[in-house]
Design an enzyme around this catalytic site. Structure first.
Site, mmCIF file in Angstrom:
data_model
loop_
_atom_site.group_PDB
_atom_site.id
_atom_site.type_symbol
_atom_site.label_atom_id
_atom_site.label_comp_id
_atom_site.label_asym_id
_atom_site.label_seq_id
_atom_site.Cartn_x
_atom_site.Cartn_y
_atom_site.Cartn_z
ATOM 1 N N SER A 207 0.807 -1.214 0.000
ATOM 2 C CA SER A 207 0.000 0.000 0.000
ATOM 3 C C SER A 207 0.845 1.271 0.000
ATOM 4 C CB SER A 207 -0.870 -0.043 1.271
ATOM 5 O OG SER A 207 -1.950 0.819 1.147
ATOM 6 N N CYS B 296 3.538 6.059 -7.333
ATOM 7 C CA CYS B 296 3.474 7.252 -8.170
ATOM 8 C C CYS B 296 4.184 8.425 -7.518
ATOM 9 C CB CYS B 296 2.025 7.614 -8.444
ATOM 10 S SG CYS B 296 1.006 6.172 -8.802
ATOM 11 N N GLY C 182 -4.979 -5.097 -12.362
ATOM 12 C CA GLY C 182 -3.838 -4.180 -12.361
ATOM 13 C C GLY C 182 -2.912 -4.327 -13.554
ATOM 14 N N LYS D 62 -16.663 30.570 -24.259
ATOM 15 C CA LYS D 62 -16.538 29.382 -25.117
ATOM 16 C C LYS D 62 -15.296 28.657 -24.651
ATOM 17 C CE LYS D 62 -18.303 32.317 -28.747
ATOM 18 N NZ LYS D 62 -17.824 33.461 -29.547
HETATM 19 C C1 LIG Z 1 -4.797 2.674 0.848
HETATM 20 C C2 LIG Z 1 -5.678 1.659 0.192
HETATM 21 C C3 LIG Z 1 -5.551 0.335 0.868
HETATM 22 C C4 LIG Z 1 -7.092 2.177 0.355
HETATM 23 O O1 LIG Z 1 -8.054 1.339 -0.165
HETATM 24 P P1 LIG Z 1 -9.583 1.727 -0.014
HETATM 25 O O2 LIG Z 1 -9.990 1.701 1.383
HETATM 26 O O3 LIG Z 1 -10.373 0.935 -0.953
HETATM 27 O O4 LIG Z 1 -9.582 3.208 -0.612
HETATM 28 P P2 LIG Z 1 -9.835 4.642 0.012
HETATM 29 O O5 LIG Z 1 -9.116 4.894 1.248
HETATM 30 O O6 LIG Z 1 -9.641 5.611 -1.117
HETATM 31 O O7 LIG Z 1 -11.387 4.626 0.335
HETATM 32 C C5 LIG Z 1 -12.295 4.367 -0.653
HETATM 33 C C6 LIG Z 1 -13.511 3.770 0.007
HETATM 34 O O8 LIG Z 1 -14.072 4.692 0.919
HETATM 35 C C7 LIG Z 1 -15.341 5.123 0.462
HETATM 36 N N1 LIG Z 1 -15.411 6.542 0.726
HETATM 37 C C8 LIG Z 1 -14.485 7.500 0.445
HETATM 38 N N2 LIG Z 1 -14.930 8.691 0.862
HETATM 39 C C9 LIG Z 1 -16.144 8.470 1.418
HETATM 40 C C10 LIG Z 1 -17.105 9.317 2.006
HETATM 41 N N3 LIG Z 1 -16.894 10.616 2.161
HETATM 42 N N4 LIG Z 1 -18.252 8.774 2.452
HETATM 43 C C11 LIG Z 1 -18.474 7.440 2.325
HETATM 44 N N5 LIG Z 1 -17.581 6.601 1.777
HETATM 45 C C12 LIG Z 1 -16.436 7.123 1.337
HETATM 46 C C13 LIG Z 1 -15.392 4.737 -0.980
HETATM 47 O O9 LIG Z 1 -16.711 4.554 -1.402
HETATM 48 C C14 LIG Z 1 -14.580 3.484 -0.999
HETATM 49 O O10 LIG Z 1 -15.340 2.440 -0.455
HETATM 50 P P3 LIG Z 1 -15.957 1.257 -1.371
HETATM 51 O O11 LIG Z 1 -14.821 0.705 -2.175
HETATM 52 O O12 LIG Z 1 -16.527 0.317 -0.377
HETATM 53 O O13 LIG Z 1 -16.988 1.941 -2.202
HETATM 54 C C15 LIG Z 1 -5.345 1.451 -1.302
HETATM 55 O O14 LIG Z 1 -5.924 2.464 -2.069
HETATM 56 C C16 LIG Z 1 -3.863 1.508 -1.520
HETATM 57 O O15 LIG Z 1 -3.125 0.669 -1.093
HETATM 58 N N6 LIG Z 1 -3.372 2.545 -2.176
HETATM 59 C C17 LIG Z 1 -1.946 2.772 -2.319
HETATM 60 C C18 LIG Z 1 -1.372 2.066 -3.526
HETATM 61 C C19 LIG Z 1 -1.679 2.720 -4.801
HETATM 62 O O16 LIG Z 1 -2.848 2.927 -5.130
HETATM 63 N N7 LIG Z 1 -0.620 3.036 -5.570
HETATM 64 C C20 LIG Z 1 -0.757 3.587 -6.859
HETATM 65 C C21 LIG Z 1 -1.150 4.995 -6.794
HETATM 66 S S1 LIG Z 1 0.112 5.991 -6.042
HETATM 67 C C1 LIG Z 2 -15.383 38.901 -29.596
HETATM 68 C C2 LIG Z 2 -16.589 38.255 -30.220
HETATM 69 C C3 LIG Z 2 -17.242 39.137 -31.189
HETATM 70 C C4 LIG Z 2 -16.040 37.016 -30.918
HETATM 71 O O1 LIG Z 2 -17.041 36.278 -31.565
HETATM 72 P P1 LIG Z 2 -16.626 34.981 -32.367
HETATM 73 O O2 LIG Z 2 -15.798 35.349 -33.541
HETATM 74 O O3 LIG Z 2 -17.849 34.198 -32.621
HETATM 75 O O4 LIG Z 2 -15.825 34.161 -31.289
HETATM 76 P P2 LIG Z 2 -14.278 33.738 -31.133
HETATM 77 O O5 LIG Z 2 -13.351 34.825 -31.377
HETATM 78 O O6 LIG Z 2 -14.207 33.013 -29.831
HETATM 79 O O7 LIG Z 2 -14.094 32.669 -32.291
HETATM 80 C C5 LIG Z 2 -14.911 31.561 -32.336
HETATM 81 C C6 LIG Z 2 -14.977 31.108 -33.761
HETATM 82 O O8 LIG Z 2 -13.688 30.773 -34.225
HETATM 83 C C7 LIG Z 2 -13.614 29.401 -34.497
HETATM 84 N N1 LIG Z 2 -12.323 28.944 -34.011
HETATM 85 C C8 LIG Z 2 -11.737 29.192 -32.823
HETATM 86 N N2 LIG Z 2 -10.523 28.616 -32.794
HETATM 87 C C9 LIG Z 2 -10.359 28.003 -33.964
HETATM 88 C C10 LIG Z 2 -9.328 27.221 -34.523
HETATM 89 N N3 LIG Z 2 -8.207 26.978 -33.867
HETATM 90 N N4 LIG Z 2 -9.499 26.720 -35.758
HETATM 91 C C11 LIG Z 2 -10.632 26.958 -36.445
HETATM 92 N N5 LIG Z 2 -11.624 27.695 -35.962
HETATM 93 C C12 LIG Z 2 -11.493 28.211 -34.745
HETATM 94 C C13 LIG Z 2 -14.785 28.791 -33.796
HETATM 95 O O9 LIG Z 2 -15.197 27.605 -34.415
HETATM 96 C C14 LIG Z 2 -15.806 29.875 -33.907
HETATM 97 O O10 LIG Z 2 -16.323 29.928 -35.211
HETATM 98 P P3 LIG Z 2 -17.795 29.405 -35.549
HETATM 99 O O11 LIG Z 2 -18.739 30.109 -34.638
HETATM 100 O O12 LIG Z 2 -17.960 29.756 -36.987
HETATM 101 O O13 LIG Z 2 -17.762 27.948 -35.316
HETATM 102 C C15 LIG Z 2 -17.644 37.866 -29.164
HETATM 103 O O14 LIG Z 2 -17.291 36.655 -28.533
HETATM 104 C C16 LIG Z 2 -17.736 38.917 -28.105
HETATM 105 O O15 LIG Z 2 -18.168 40.020 -28.335
HETATM 106 N N6 LIG Z 2 -17.310 38.607 -26.877
HETATM 107 C C17 LIG Z 2 -17.242 39.594 -25.824
HETATM 108 C C18 LIG Z 2 -18.535 39.729 -25.064
HETATM 109 C C19 LIG Z 2 -18.759 38.633 -24.110
HETATM 110 O O16 LIG Z 2 -18.790 37.484 -24.502
HETATM 111 N N7 LIG Z 2 -18.987 38.986 -22.846
HETATM 112 C C20 LIG Z 2 -19.310 38.058 -21.842
HETATM 113 C C21 LIG Z 2 -18.125 37.263 -21.442
HETATM 114 S S1 LIG Z 2 -16.914 38.274 -20.650
#
Ligand SMILES: CC(C)(COP(=O)(O)OP(=O)(O)OC[C@H]1O[C@@H](n2cnc3c(N)ncnc32)[C@H](O)[C@@H]1OP(=O)(O)O)[C@@H](O)C(=O)NCCC(=O)NCCS
Ligand SMILES: CC(C)(COP(=O)(O)OP(=O)(O)OC[C@H]1O[C@@H](n2cnc3c(N)ncnc32)[C@H](O)[C@@H]1OP(=O)(O)O)[C@@H](O)C(=O)NCCC(=O)NCCS
Ligand SMILES: Cc1cc2nc3c(=O)[nH]c(=O)nc-3n(C[C@H](O)[C@H](O)[C@H](O)COP(=O)(O)OP(=O)(O)OC[C@H]3O[C@@H](n4cnc5c(N)ncnc54)[C@H](O)[C@@H]3O)c2cc1C
Ligand SMILES: Cc1cc2nc3c(=O)[nH]c(=O)nc-3n(C[C@H](O)[C@H](O)[C@H](O)COP(=O)(O)OP(=O)(O)OC[C@H]3O[C@@H](n4cnc5c(N)ncnc54)[C@H](O)[C@@H]3O)c2cc1C
Lengths: 550, 550
Positions: A39, A43, A283, A435
């Protein structure tokens, strides 16, 4: 009273033991591990080396004592399960300290023995300065060498997530580090272009990154190792971390006649049952179904291991729980970047001969006008007619794991790009945009799917057909400061409408900008004006990422 | 050539204008706004006051000029659309600078006039020190007063997200701040217990929080305002922000005979059409269907406004796009906390007479052994037999928006708690846990749904029936340091198995611990041993949150 025996006391095994006890007070639960710990947080190992996790104790979540106390589980460490005796329903256990062995009977047996390092057959690889990083003792040994020898240079072999985490940890410890990776990219689970920002980050942190390079020989010398590399160079290093991948630990299963799958993992069904009655497995050791392809896959990650262990526990006690599939959702921190992915990668789809389309977007993690905004580069892979999402990968400084989690959920739910258009996600300036990244990916894919626009890829722009013209709609300073697309004509978007007369309607325009947004506006303008046009998806940012891999 | 006229040039209107141009080069698009700005970031206004967003210019995304240049949209600011002449298909527009008015013809008309502040009828409320916060001029006026008068005390009326953002902004500017809220909680979209950590945070930042308090009169004096409060007290303040909610801007629609919905918003169908042919509406002004209840709802948020504008644009140009429903996903930063929610709240379900069950979990945002871990307190509401997720709310320091986004996606996809058990989300120590918050919520709900455990609520523990005993399985130091559950018997979990003989099998045990995890282990142990037991969901943490609201 059901006698449950568990082999392996970490992610899958320990989770199963805890759950089994919760499901039954009367079961007799014995959990074996040949190591001295159960356990523990595998990672966390790299992060303790690097110093992020200060306390070693923090890595040990449960002890044999605490397991006994809380769960009444009989944990036996230092005990190697050597043999499964299927006929007599016992396992043969050897106590490593004494060498003594005995048989332990089971009604239900769970194998969660994990994976083991794959070590390439390199002369001299095993030596006093080479380490794998899988267990607490591995970590202790690495840290002891660092303390003792104060090495100034270390080498990591393998650029998967454990290798990358090791690189960062060693940098944090102040060492100079080389990373030697056989493939052309790190993080093989993502596509090459998505890994290319990682390559940048790794190099910018002064790591000597050697891609497409093999270590061909290792020679232990008095105060260092001399590594011979496939490019003919040699490298002097004082510490070598072997992170060249893992494979399922299957000897025990094999010897018992349990069916091994085509990829070399223990074969299990959805109930986590092996081919032999009353023997379950979970695994890293098992081969399970991959969600998108339906094909077997080896996905050695902690989430699946924990959940499979939980399911196996219930089924060993008469339940009927199912583990449906693994989608391989994974994340890794690489210096100031995060990379994450879920579902199929493009290379996986290609390998499987699957039809797909892909788009890229690079929107900000949160409102661009709010300080600290940074781009999330997202690649979305989808089925090209229905739009079903097949996979997603993202890289950036912040907000990457959030988008991949949302898309992981979408993939599980078999949603389409059209569904992403509609998603209503958290928006306030510090968190997202009206967007969201996920919506934009949906917009872009759905525009394509509905035929409202057409797209092309960097590859198309790199070798346009004779009738194709690459049109860059960025402003000239951007070309100068950021870089040009080879062979592109430049007309800034805001002049395009007036300069349409400069275009040739016998040509097809491959339109690009910085990220694809302005090119989308331009593409639509051209299409509306009767030209043929395609948006190079992801714009110059994707162009750079792809080019960096060529 | 379609003549498109748009009323309102911000989220809904500007998005529609941009999309309409992308869909048609030939449409004639005129966009009116009575203000002096279009396309500005309303959502950023509080953050510029607070200083997070330094540059005012950053808040203006597009100007009339840039709109003309890029989208060939004729933007007319300072123009109030006064009348819709349905019969002649024109709007009457008054130029505010000159007072002149004229008629503009339309083929398709989009109304995206937004919402306006609801001001309670309080004598003296409107004065030189009172401001709403909806527009750039509002923001400028507030900042000008701060610059000029150097006030030391400000009061915010209304504890919705704009009020809370204003409170934080004013604190960041160094003012002493009072927040007066009529209701018993801030953030009325979440349930009271989920808001209670916000109350703590607000108070701990030295904000004078006055819940369940009304301002009954405002008197402007030479250098301040004197507020009379419903509790009889008076308050001297130099700046008053009115954030007491908004209602749809519907006068124009009403006058034109467009149907207004039961909640006072413009009624639209999924195509964003109003009851009058060729007139569409989007954004804060409309009343749309709420996803969970199917009932009409007013949800004045930027995401829906933007997406509705986009859909309206397509439909005005002959498309057939649908806006299905709004689920009210919302997030707000409150000092170092984030609160977010999606779907139905408990009070909404109660109002609608809907069957539901709820569970609470409080897991860490990422691996507990990785530094900086903090709890995400999550409430999950679900349908009590099938397990369909109805709503989710979360509060914590980090990782809150991520979990609500994932659950927002799950709700849209009509997933159940069982589906949450299976989700495969990003896990590496800096990002999550092998069993993510979302998985754990799924485990806990699914355990209940399958009848594998029973749960009870804080209310049950606060007034147990005669045959019920409250059992706290935490360790004595926790009771001492953190607090006790009134009337509870204490047996630490790790002693429970040996002390089962102290229990009475004629009683029902309501089991509690810190968050519900140990109580789950204990509850299962008791059930397995033949006792009746229920886990008080969410443990002492939820107990404290609920008690703080009583
Ligand atoms: C430590 C270890 C033994 C824990 O196993 P585990 O008890 O199954 O896992 P967790 O501690 O994450 O708990 C998950 C369990 O608690 C439950 N749980 C988590 N949070 C909860 C919450 N808030 N309320 C209710 N249940 C909860 C989950 O549903 C799950 O239970 P279940 O399997 O019966 O559904 C195992 O994960 C382990 O050895 N990990 C280390 C190794 C490893 O994963 N290495 C690779 C990644 S670095
Ligand atoms: C600025 C404004 C006029 C731009 O409008 P717009 O040209 O439609 O939007 P964008 O500049 O995000 O571009 C999106 C378009 O480019 C396209 N596009 C974006 N990246 C692309 C890419 N890598 N390759 C090809 N197409 C792409 C999208 O498909 C979309 O085109 P479509 O609608 O024809 O599918 C408008 O979004 C605006 O007034 N925004 C400010 C106001 C606002 O949103 N306020 C609230 C949030 S703060
Ligand atoms: C350094 C490192 C970092 C990682 N980081 C991540 C990450 O960030 N995210 C993620 O998802 N995953 C990560 N993983 C992978 C994750 O730890 C594994 O997927 C998970 O632990 C697998 O669980 P398991 O139960 O299959 O095997 P393990 O956890 O490996 O446990 C197997 C146990 O079985 C014991 N055993 C084997 N054979 C026998 C036998 N015959 N008799 C007795 N005992 C036996 C072994 O001693 C071992 O303790 C990481 C792994 C490592 C090593
Ligand atoms: C301070 C503040 C913070 C916010 N924070 C968030 C947030 O964090 N997250 C979120 O999702 N939402 C937030 N919102 C809400 C969001 O801004 C709105 O939901 C969104 O702007 C609504 O878009 P709309 O197009 O309907 O209306 P608006 O954006 O309000 O635009 C309406 C426009 O129409 C004009 N107009 C009205 N009537 C007429 C007329 N008759 N003639 C001419 N012009 C007219 C108005 O002048 C106005 O400019 C916030 C709002 C404010 C004020």
């Amino acid at each position: 009273m059901t006698r449950i025996v568990i082999v392996g006391g970490v992610a899958g095994g320990a989770s199963a033991a805890a759950r089994a006890r919760r499901m039954s007070e009367s079961a007799n639960i014995v959990m074996f591990d040949r190591g001295d710990y159960v356990s523990f947080a595998n990672c966390g190992l790299p992060y303790h080396i690097g110093g992020d996790i200060e306390s070693r104790d923090a890595l040990v979540l449960q002890t044999p004592q605490s397991f006994k106390q809380r769960f009444n589980v009989d944990v036996r460490i230092g005990c190697n399960v050597e043999r499964i005796n299927v006929a007599s329903k016992t396992v043969t256990v050897r106590q490593l300290a004494t060498g003594a062995s005995y048989e332990e009977p089971y009604d239900k047996l769970l194998l969660s023995p994990g994976a083991k390092s794959v070590l390439p057959p390199i002369p001299g690889l095993i030596n006093s300065r080479s380490f794998t990083l899988r267990t607490l003792p591995d970590m202790d040994n690495i840290m002891a060498l660092i303390e003792r020898d104060k090495p100034t240079h270390a080498t990591v072999m393998g650029g998967g997530f454990i290798g990358l985490e090791a690189v960062e940890a060693l940098k944090q410890r102040g060492l100079r580090v080389a990373l030697v990776e056989l493939g052309k990219q790190v993080m093989a689970n993502v596509d090459a272009e998505m890994a290319s920002p990682l390559h940048q980050a790794i190099k910018s942190h002064d790591v000597d990154l050697k891609l497409a390079t093999a270590v061909t020989a290792v020679q232990e010398r008095e105060a260092d190792l001399q590594l011979t590399l496939s490019d003919g160079q040699t490298l002097s290093t004082q510490l070598l971390i072997l992170a060249t991948g893992v494979k399922p630990e299957i000897e025990l299963a094999q010897q018992a006649g349990i069916e091994i799958g085509e990829l070399g993992g223990i074969k299990v069904n959805q109930r986590m049952e092996t081919s032999v009655a009353d023997i379950y497995a979970a695994g890293d050791a098992v081969e399970h179904v991959e969600l998108i392809s339906g094909a077997p896959a080896l996905i050695p990650l902690a989430g699946p291991a924990n959940r499979q262990g939980r399911i196996a526990a219930d089924n060993m006690l008469g339940g009927d729980k199912r583990y449906h599939a693994t989608q391989g959702t994974a994340v890794c921190r690489v210096f100031d970047l995060t990379i994450a992915s879920t579902g199929a990668s493009e290379k996986m789809l290609q390998r499987n001969g699957r039809d797909y389309e892909k788009i890229y977007v690079h929107p900000m993690n949160h409102a661009g006008y709010f300080p600290g905004a940074s781009a999330v580069s997202l690649k979305l892979l989808f089925e090209p007619t229905e739009g079903t999402i097949l996979g997603a990968q993202a890289v950036g400084k912040d907000g990457v794991d959030k988008r991949i989690d949302v898309l992981a959920m979408a993939i599980r739910a078999k949603l389409t790009a059209f569904d992403l258009e509609e998603q209503e996600l958290c928006y306030a300036p510090p968190y997202g945009s009206a967007k969201d990244v996920v919506n934009l990916a949906g917009f872009v894919a759905a525009n394509y799917l509905r035929g409202e626009t057409d797209i092309c890829q960097v590859e198309d722009v790199l070798s346009p057909a004779p009738n194709q013209v690459v049109l860059d709609v960025r402003n000239p300073p951007e070309l100068k400061n950021v870089g040009e697309v080879a062979g592109a004509v430049n007309i800034p978007l805001d002049q395009l409408r007036e300069r349409l007369n400069e275009l040739d309607d016998t040509k097809e325009y491959l339109v690009t900008c910085m990220v694809g947004l302005r090119a989308h506006v331009a593409t639509r303008m051209l299409i509306n004006a009767g030209f043929k046009a395609k948006n190079m998806t992801g714009g110059f940012k994707t162009y750079q990422m792809v080019n960096a891999c060529l």
